[in-house]
Design a protein around this motif. Structure first.
Motif, PDB file in Angstrom:
ATOM      1  N   VAL A 162       0.933  -1.030   0.065  1.00 30.37           N
ATOM      2  CA  VAL A 162      -0.081  -0.022   0.107  1.00 30.37           C
ATOM      3  C   VAL A 162       0.978   1.398  -0.022  1.00 30.37           C
ATOM      4  CG1 VAL A 162      -1.900   1.230   1.337  1.00 30.37           C
ATOM      5  CG2 VAL A 162      -1.925  -1.174   1.115  1.00 30.37           C
ATOM      6  N   ASN A 163       1.872   1.120   0.622  1.00 30.09           N
ATOM      7  CA  ASN A 163       3.006   2.311   0.760  1.00 30.09           C
ATOM      8  C   ASN A 163       3.570   2.683  -0.575  1.00 30.09           C
ATOM      9  OD1 ASN A 163       2.739   2.422   3.534  1.00 30.09           O
ATOM     10  ND2 ASN A 163       4.298   1.314   4.022  1.00 30.09           N
ATOM     11  N   MET A 164       3.667   1.832  -1.406  1.00 26.08           N
ATOM     12  CA  MET A 164       4.193   2.113  -2.725  1.00 26.08           C
ATOM     13  C   MET A 164       3.207   2.947  -3.413  1.00 26.08           C
ATOM     14  SD  MET A 164       5.625  -0.359  -5.706  1.00 26.08           S
ATOM     15  CE  MET A 164       4.110  -0.539  -6.710  1.00 26.08           C
ATOM     16  N   PHE A 165       1.939   2.968  -3.403  1.00 26.08           N
ATOM     17  CA  PHE A 165       0.927   3.900  -3.984  1.00 26.08           C
ATOM     18  C   PHE A 165       0.431   5.015  -3.448  1.00 26.08           C
ATOM     19  CE2 PHE A 165       0.510  -0.738  -5.661  1.00 26.08           C
ATOM     20  CZ  PHE A 165       0.523  -0.522  -6.728  1.00 26.08           C
ATOM     21  N   THR A 166       0.922   5.212  -2.171  1.00 25.37           N
ATOM     22  CA  THR A 166       0.438   6.157  -1.113  1.00 25.37           C
ATOM     23  C   THR A 166       1.427   7.209  -0.756  1.00 25.37           C
ATOM     24  OG1 THR A 166       0.717   4.795   0.858  1.00 25.37           O
ATOM     25  CG2 THR A 166      -1.327   4.854  -0.415  1.00 25.37           C
ATOM     26  N   GLU A 167       2.752   6.673  -0.935  1.00 25.23           N
ATOM     27  CA  GLU A 167       4.026   7.407  -0.524  1.00 25.23           C
ATOM     28  C   GLU A 167       4.740   7.929  -1.523  1.00 25.23           C
ATOM     29  OE1 GLU A 167       5.933   5.799   2.680  1.00 25.23           O
ATOM     30  OE2 GLU A 167       4.300   5.288   4.082  1.00 25.23           O
ATOM     31  N   SER A 168       5.484   9.155  -1.560  1.00 22.13           N
ATOM     32  CA  SER A 168       6.418   9.520  -2.562  1.00 22.13           C
ATOM     33  C   SER A 168       7.709   8.823  -2.331  1.00 22.13           C
ATOM     34  CB  SER A 168       6.372  10.991  -2.298  1.00 22.13           C
ATOM     35  OG  SER A 168       5.425  11.674  -2.559  1.00 22.13           O
ATOM     36  N   THR A 169       8.527   9.139  -3.310  1.00 18.19           N
ATOM     37  CA  THR A 169       9.859   8.471  -3.396  1.00 18.19           C
ATOM     38  C   THR A 169      10.671   8.983  -1.893  1.00 18.19           C
ATOM     39  OG1 THR A 169      10.648  10.182  -4.766  1.00 18.19           O
ATOM     40  CG2 THR A 169      10.012   8.192  -5.665  1.00 18.19           C
ATOM     41  N   PRO A 170      11.345   8.235  -1.561  1.00 21.50           N
ATOM     42  CA  PRO A 170      12.107   8.394  -0.304  1.00 21.50           C
ATOM     43  C   PRO A 170      13.617   9.196  -0.307  1.00 21.50           C
ATOM     44  CG  PRO A 170      12.463   6.152  -0.802  1.00 21.50           C
ATOM     45  CD  PRO A 170      11.479   6.633  -1.677  1.00 21.50           C
ATOM     46  N   ALA A 171      13.886   9.962   0.740  1.00 22.78           N
ATOM     47  CA  ALA A 171      15.179  10.672   0.431  1.00 22.78           C
ATOM     48  C   ALA A 171      16.364   9.587   0.660  1.00 22.78           C
ATOM     49  CB  ALA A 171      15.333  11.604   1.583  1.00 22.78           C
ATOM     50  N   PRO A 172      17.599   9.910  -0.103  1.00 23.78           N
ATOM     51  CA  PRO A 172      18.639   8.893   0.148  1.00 23.78           C
ATOM     52  C   PRO A 172      19.047   8.520   1.486  1.00 23.78           C
ATOM     53  CG  PRO A 172      19.117  10.752  -1.326  1.00 23.78           C
ATOM     54  CD  PRO A 172      17.861  11.224  -0.594  1.00 23.78           C
ATOM     55  N   GLY A 173      19.001   7.369   1.699  1.00 24.73           N
ATOM     56  CA  GLY A 173      19.348   6.823   3.100  1.00 24.73           C
ATOM     57  C   GLY A 173      18.310   6.475   4.174  1.00 24.73           C
ATOM     58  N   SER A 174      16.919   6.995   3.522  1.00 28.67           N
ATOM     59  CA  SER A 174      15.667   6.659   4.584  1.00 28.67           C
ATOM     60  C   SER A 174      15.111   5.354   4.110  1.00 28.67           C
ATOM     61  CB  SER A 174      14.944   8.081   4.344  1.00 28.67           C
ATOM     62  OG  SER A 174      14.368   8.192   2.998  1.00 28.67           O
TER      63      SER A 174
ATOM     64  N   ASN B 220      16.207  -0.375  -0.176  1.00 32.71           N
ATOM     65  CA  ASN B 220      14.927   0.155  -0.304  1.00 32.71           C
ATOM     66  C   ASN B 220      14.685   0.752  -1.773  1.00 32.71           C
ATOM     67  OD1 ASN B 220      16.137   2.272   0.522  1.00 32.71           O
ATOM     68  ND2 ASN B 220      14.426   3.149   1.149  1.00 32.71           N
ATOM     69  N   TRP B 221      15.611   1.466  -2.106  1.00 34.93           N
ATOM     70  CA  TRP B 221      15.341   2.100  -3.657  1.00 34.93           C
ATOM     71  C   TRP B 221      15.450   1.114  -4.530  1.00 34.93           C
ATOM     72  CZ3 TRP B 221      18.083   7.331  -4.695  1.00 34.93           C
ATOM     73  CH2 TRP B 221      17.691   8.329  -3.890  1.00 34.93           C
ATOM     74  N   ARG B 222      16.309   0.178  -4.625  1.00 37.95           N
ATOM     75  CA  ARG B 222      16.455  -0.933  -5.498  1.00 37.95           C
ATOM     76  C   ARG B 222      15.070  -1.852  -5.515  1.00 37.95           C
ATOM     77  NH1 ARG B 222      21.953  -1.406  -4.026  1.00 37.95           N
ATOM     78  NH2 ARG B 222      21.288  -3.085  -2.796  1.00 37.95           N
ATOM     79  N   GLU B 223      14.561  -1.982  -4.350  1.00 32.93           N
ATOM     80  CA  GLU B 223      13.384  -2.709  -4.353  1.00 32.93           C
ATOM     81  C   GLU B 223      12.099  -1.821  -4.961  1.00 32.93           C
ATOM     82  OE1 GLU B 223      10.498  -4.940  -0.751  1.00 32.93           O
ATOM     83  OE2 GLU B 223      12.436  -3.574  -0.228  1.00 32.93           O
ATOM     84  N   LEU B 224      12.119  -0.793  -4.747  1.00 31.06           N
ATOM     85  CA  LEU B 224      11.140   0.118  -5.160  1.00 31.06           C
ATOM     86  C   LEU B 224      11.098   0.331  -6.771  1.00 31.06           C
ATOM     87  CD1 LEU B 224      10.790   3.257  -2.923  1.00 31.06           C
ATOM     88  CD2 LEU B 224       9.098   1.429  -3.206  1.00 31.06           C
ATOM     89  N   ALA B 225      12.495   0.180  -7.324  1.00 29.91           N
ATOM     90  CA  ALA B 225      12.801  -0.030  -8.531  1.00 29.91           C
ATOM     91  C   ALA B 225      12.176  -1.209  -9.339  1.00 29.91           C
ATOM     92  CB  ALA B 225      14.321   0.089  -9.010  1.00 29.91           C
ATOM     93  N   TRP B 226      12.376  -2.394  -8.685  1.00 32.63           N
ATOM     94  CA  TRP B 226      11.851  -3.632  -9.008  1.00 32.63           C
ATOM     95  C   TRP B 226      10.386  -3.604  -9.124  1.00 32.63           C
ATOM     96  CZ3 TRP B 226      14.051  -7.274 -11.714  1.00 32.63           C
ATOM     97  CH2 TRP B 226      15.136  -7.491 -11.510  1.00 32.63           C
ATOM     98  N   GLY B 227       9.528  -2.933  -8.291  1.00 26.99           N
ATOM     99  CA  GLY B 227       8.191  -2.780  -8.069  1.00 26.99           C
ATOM    100  C   GLY B 227       7.624  -1.820  -9.169  1.00 26.99           C
ATOM    101  N   GLY B 228       8.393  -0.732  -9.354  1.00 24.75           N
ATOM    102  CA  GLY B 228       7.990   0.177 -10.467  1.00 24.75           C
ATOM    103  C   GLY B 228       7.980  -0.848 -11.773  1.00 24.75           C
ATOM    104  N   ALA B 229       9.202  -1.293 -12.098  1.00 24.22           N
ATOM    105  CA  ALA B 229       9.227  -2.038 -13.426  1.00 24.22           C
ATOM    106  C   ALA B 229       8.327  -3.165 -13.664  1.00 24.22           C
ATOM    107  CB  ALA B 229      10.763  -2.866 -13.149  1.00 24.22           C
ATOM    108  N   LEU B 230       7.908  -4.069 -12.409  1.00 22.79           N
ATOM    109  CA  LEU B 230       6.468  -4.822 -12.585  1.00 22.79           C
ATOM    110  C   LEU B 230       5.360  -3.994 -12.802  1.00 22.79           C
ATOM    111  CD1 LEU B 230       5.802  -7.675 -12.329  1.00 22.79           C
ATOM    112  CD2 LEU B 230       5.274  -7.003  -9.811  1.00 22.79           C
TER     113      LEU B 230
END
Length: 295
Positions: A61-73, A262-272
């Motif tokens: 749910v966070n992937m569709f409700t939150e904005s991209t995180p800052a570096p290191g967060s 977490n950035w790489r994980e979000l990249a996989w989710g966006g690619a999917l």
């Protein structure tokens, strides 16, 4: 009567060397075709399986409700990138669809009557084969460098330039499939040419034209290079199309090369998400086209 002549176990026509050679080539061609298809399907399945395994773990749910995180967060999502992609692709579709359909109708109606139509078809073919990064650089030089800032509008212009030739060629090809007897019947009733084109010819192949629009949307949904030069990116949620705007392709490109897990994980989710969106558009377009073919 000779018994050998009527023996069903003996061939009537002997197999000569030419026939055997042709049969061997035929079987080799079929075998190579099946092998190439199998290799292509295996690579595609490998890519999809890898994408599904790594991408599904990022879906939340966070992937569709939150904005991209800052570096290191920790945490974060892709809400701003999803919204930005929707805005940029949607605006480019609104711009490219009427232009592409009208240009395709012009080519179908007057394509064999003047030089302008031949030049239009030639330019369309060039734009179809032009690298997307070249189109992005052109929009950067013509728009971004003039306004001195990146913007969602510039991204929409770049994607529209990619989508227009796809819609033009699809519309042109579909309109040429309309039977001439249908057009002659409309002309016999006294209808003017523009009315026949709009209400008879276009209506007969509207499913195919819509298919072309959907294929154009699928074509531009995953483009990264033009958006790097035009819309760039935005870490925050923004509705201002006149400024830098986040979008899925650029976010995936940046996050995939980052050192943060977490950035790489979000990249996989966006690619999917992009892959399944394009797949859904292709399935919808193929289904509509297969069900409604002009007779």
């Amino acid at each position: 009567m000779n018994q050998a002549a009527i023996n069903p176990q003996e061939p009537i026509v002997p197999m000569n060397k030419v026939y055997r050679k042709r049969l061997f080539r035929h079987r080799m061609g079929i075998a190579m075709s099946v092998l190439a298809m199998s290799l292509g399907l295996a690579v595609l399945a490998w890519i999809l399986i890898t994408l599904i395994i790594n991408g599904f773990s990022a879906l939340s749910v966070n992937m569709f409700t939150e904005s991209t995180p800052a570096p290191g967060s920790e945490g974060g999502g892709l809400a701003n990138a999803i919204f930005g992609s929707f805005m940029i692709v949607g605006l480019s579709t609104l711009v490219s669809t009427p232009i592409g359909i009208l240009a395709g109708m012009y080519l179908a109606e007057y394509g064999n009557e003047n030089k302008l139509a031949a030049v239009t078809r030639f330019v369309t073919d060039i734009m179809l084969s032009a690298p997307s990064i070249v189109i992005g650089m052109f929009v950067w030089a013509a728009y971004v460098a003039t306004t001195n800032h990146y913007s969602g509008y510039a991204g929409s212009i770049a994607l529209a330039l990619i989508a227009v030739p796809v819609v033009v060629r699809t519309t042109d090809n579909m309109l040429r499939l309309v039977p001439s007897s249908l057009l002659e019947a409309a002309f016999a009733l006294g209808a003017p040419r523009w009315k026949v084109a709009m209400t008879v010819r276009l209506r007969a192949v509207k499913a195919g034209v819509i298919t072309g629009v959907l294929l154009a949307v699928a074509r531009i949904s995953g483009e990264t290079a033009p958006l790097l030069f035009t819309a760039l990116n935005n870490q925050f949620f923004s509705k201002d199309m006149n400024g830098p705007m986040a979008n899925l392709p650029v976010v995936i490109y940046g996050f995939a090369m980052s050192p943060y897990d977490n950035w790489r994980e979000l990249a996989w989710g966006g690619a999917l998400l992009v892959t399944f969106s394009v797949l859904a558009l292709n399935i919808i377009s193929r289904t509509m086209f297969s069900q409604k073919i002009p007779n």
